[in-house]
Design a protein around this motif. Structure first.
Motif, PDB file in Angstrom:
ATOM      1  N   GLY A 221       0.813  -1.210   0.000  1.00 52.23           N
ATOM      2  CA  GLY A 221       0.000   0.000   0.000  1.00 52.23           C
ATOM      3  C   GLY A 221       0.844   1.256   0.000  1.00 52.23           C
ATOM      4  O   GLY A 221       0.539   2.226  -0.709  1.00 52.23           O
ATOM      5  N   VAL A 222       1.925   1.246   0.781  1.00 48.36           N
ATOM      6  CA  VAL A 222       2.810   2.404   0.826  1.00 48.36           C
ATOM      7  C   VAL A 222       3.453   2.632  -0.540  1.00 48.36           C
ATOM      8  O   VAL A 222       3.534   3.771  -1.033  1.00 48.36           O
ATOM      9  CB  VAL A 222       3.888   2.217   1.912  1.00 48.36           C
ATOM     10  CG1 VAL A 222       4.947   3.306   1.817  1.00 48.36           C
ATOM     11  CG2 VAL A 222       3.253   2.217   3.306  1.00 48.36           C
TER      12      VAL A 222
ATOM     13  N   LEU B  64       0.974   4.106  -2.963  1.00 48.31           N
ATOM     14  CA  LEU B  64       0.782   5.524  -2.656  1.00 48.31           C
ATOM     15  C   LEU B  64       1.961   6.354  -3.159  1.00 48.31           C
ATOM     16  O   LEU B  64       1.777   7.460  -3.685  1.00 48.31           O
ATOM     17  CB  LEU B  64       0.601   5.716  -1.154  1.00 48.31           C
ATOM     18  CG  LEU B  64       0.276   7.128  -0.671  1.00 48.31           C
ATOM     19  CD1 LEU B  64      -1.019   7.629  -1.302  1.00 48.31           C
ATOM     20  CD2 LEU B  64       0.169   7.156   0.852  1.00 48.31           C
TER      21      LEU B  64
ATOM     22  N   VAL C 239       1.463   7.025  -6.852  1.00 52.06           N
ATOM     23  CA  VAL C 239       0.518   8.119  -7.107  1.00 52.06           C
ATOM     24  C   VAL C 239       1.178   9.469  -6.840  1.00 52.06           C
ATOM     25  O   VAL C 239       1.020  10.424  -7.627  1.00 52.06           O
ATOM     26  CB  VAL C 239      -0.745   7.951  -6.250  1.00 52.06           C
ATOM     27  CG1 VAL C 239      -1.668   9.153  -6.408  1.00 52.06           C
ATOM     28  CG2 VAL C 239      -1.490   6.666  -6.624  1.00 52.06           C
ATOM     29  N   ILE C 240       1.935   9.566  -5.754  1.00 56.87           N
ATOM     30  CA  ILE C 240       2.637  10.815  -5.441  1.00 56.87           C
ATOM     31  C   ILE C 240       3.656  11.131  -6.528  1.00 56.87           C
ATOM     32  O   ILE C 240       3.830  12.287  -6.935  1.00 56.87           O
ATOM     33  CB  ILE C 240       3.307  10.712  -4.061  1.00 56.87           C
ATOM     34  CG1 ILE C 240       2.246  10.621  -2.965  1.00 56.87           C
ATOM     35  CG2 ILE C 240       4.220  11.915  -3.816  1.00 56.87           C
ATOM     36  CD1 ILE C 240       2.807  10.330  -1.594  1.00 56.87           C
TER      37      ILE C 240
ATOM     38  N   VAL D 109      -6.130   4.667  -7.331  1.00 52.38           N
ATOM     39  CA  VAL D 109      -6.696   5.138  -6.061  1.00 52.38           C
ATOM     40  C   VAL D 109      -7.857   4.236  -5.650  1.00 52.38           C
ATOM     41  O   VAL D 109      -8.028   3.908  -4.459  1.00 52.38           O
ATOM     42  CB  VAL D 109      -7.144   6.607  -6.179  1.00 52.38           C
ATOM     43  CG1 VAL D 109      -7.969   7.028  -4.970  1.00 52.38           C
ATOM     44  CG2 VAL D 109      -5.926   7.521  -6.328  1.00 52.38           C
TER      45      VAL D 109
ATOM     46  N   LEU E  93      -6.416   1.349  -4.103  1.00 55.41           N
ATOM     47  CA  LEU E  93      -5.993   1.646  -2.734  1.00 55.41           C
ATOM     48  C   LEU E  93      -7.175   1.633  -1.757  1.00 55.41           C
ATOM     49  O   LEU E  93      -7.021   1.271  -0.592  1.00 55.41           O
ATOM     50  CB  LEU E  93      -5.290   3.010  -2.691  1.00 55.41           C
ATOM     51  CG  LEU E  93      -3.833   3.017  -3.139  1.00 55.41           C
ATOM     52  CD1 LEU E  93      -3.329   4.450  -3.313  1.00 55.41           C
ATOM     53  CD2 LEU E  93      -2.951   2.266  -2.144  1.00 55.41           C
TER      54      LEU E  93
ATOM     55  N   TRP F  64      -7.670  -1.871  -1.045  1.00 61.38           N
ATOM     56  CA  TRP F  64      -6.581  -2.255  -0.128  1.00 61.38           C
ATOM     57  C   TRP F  64      -6.910  -1.838   1.304  1.00 61.38           C
ATOM     58  O   TRP F  64      -6.722  -2.616   2.244  1.00 61.38           O
ATOM     59  CB  TRP F  64      -5.295  -1.586  -0.615  1.00 61.38           C
ATOM     60  CG  TRP F  64      -4.143  -1.645   0.336  1.00 61.38           C
ATOM     61  CD1 TRP F  64      -3.220  -2.640   0.454  1.00 61.38           C
ATOM     62  CD2 TRP F  64      -3.762  -0.642   1.291  1.00 61.38           C
ATOM     63  NE1 TRP F  64      -2.299  -2.338   1.425  1.00 61.38           N
ATOM     64  CE2 TRP F  64      -2.611  -1.116   1.951  1.00 61.38           C
ATOM     65  CE3 TRP F  64      -4.285   0.598   1.656  1.00 61.38           C
ATOM     66  CZ2 TRP F  64      -1.979  -0.382   2.956  1.00 61.38           C
ATOM     67  CZ3 TRP F  64      -3.662   1.328   2.650  1.00 61.38           C
ATOM     68  CH2 TRP F  64      -2.514   0.842   3.292  1.00 61.38           C
TER      69      TRP F  64
END
Length: 207
Positions: free
Chosen positions: A102-103, A106, A109-110, A147, A150, A153
């Protein structure tokens, strides 16, 4: 309650149970991936057709996309590891890999947000050129679907969920993530390798 139907018995007399039907959730995820795949396929066709016209101005090199691709691939690998750990009953390791996956997603996406911000700062905004518009459209829609992945998730977070339910939902989430990785690889290959000349040949447009 109806008995489970079986195949004709073997010569020894023991019946063979029919294979269980696919769960509705598995069929639903296949339908979802199919619809998304068709949507992006049509957009890629439009991308190639629009590129074949004379006003297409390619974007500059974006090395950050290579890094983002590696991060997304790592997220999917770790997510699959979480699935395998869950099936073996290694709940603590599965939850650890689930967290790392998950990290990493993310971070992807960033990273995409950073790419968009960098392009705007270099005066490659959405409305600057058709190439810019398609880049933001394709990468933005992909990030939006990620997203959504996520969110799926995050729904695995409650510890009160039974092991069987969590393992099944984890497997479905991993399938969706793998699909998004494959979709991203196709988009990335198209955006980095297609040129107006190739698009013109594909569309039969004379130069």
């Amino acid at each position: 309650m109806r008995p489970v139907p079986s195949w004709p018995p073997m010569p020894g007399g023991a019946p063979i149970a029919q294979p269980p039907r696919r769960r509705a959730s598995q069929v639903a995820i296949w339908w979802l991936m199919g619809v998304i795949g068709v949507l992006f396929g049509l957009m890629l066709v439009a991308y190639v057709m629009r590129m074949s016209l004379g006003d297409w101005r390619p974007l500059p090199s974006l090395p950050m996309l290579w890094l983002n691709t590696g991060v997304l691939a790592a997220a999917c690998i770790v997510m699959q590891s979480s699935v395998w750990q869950a099936k073996r009953g290694e709940l603590r390791r599965s939850r650890r890999d689930w967290t790392v996956a998950g990290v990493l997603a993310l971070v992807f996406v960033i990273g995409q947000l950073w790419v968009w911000r960098d392009l705007v700062a270099r005066h490659y905004g959405v409305a600057g050129n058709p190439a810019n518009s398609f880049f933001f459209l394709l990468t933005g829609l992909h990030a939006l679907h990620l997203v959504g992945g996520l969110v799926a998730w995050a729904l695995l977070m409650p510890r009160a969920m039974s092991h069987g339910t969590r393992a099944r939902r984890l497997s479905l989430t991993a399938q969706y993530w793998h699909f998004l990785l494959l979709l991203w690889l196709v988009l990335f290959a198209a955006m980095t390798n297609l040129t107006p000349e190739i698009a013109q040949r594909l569309c039969g447009v004379s130069q």
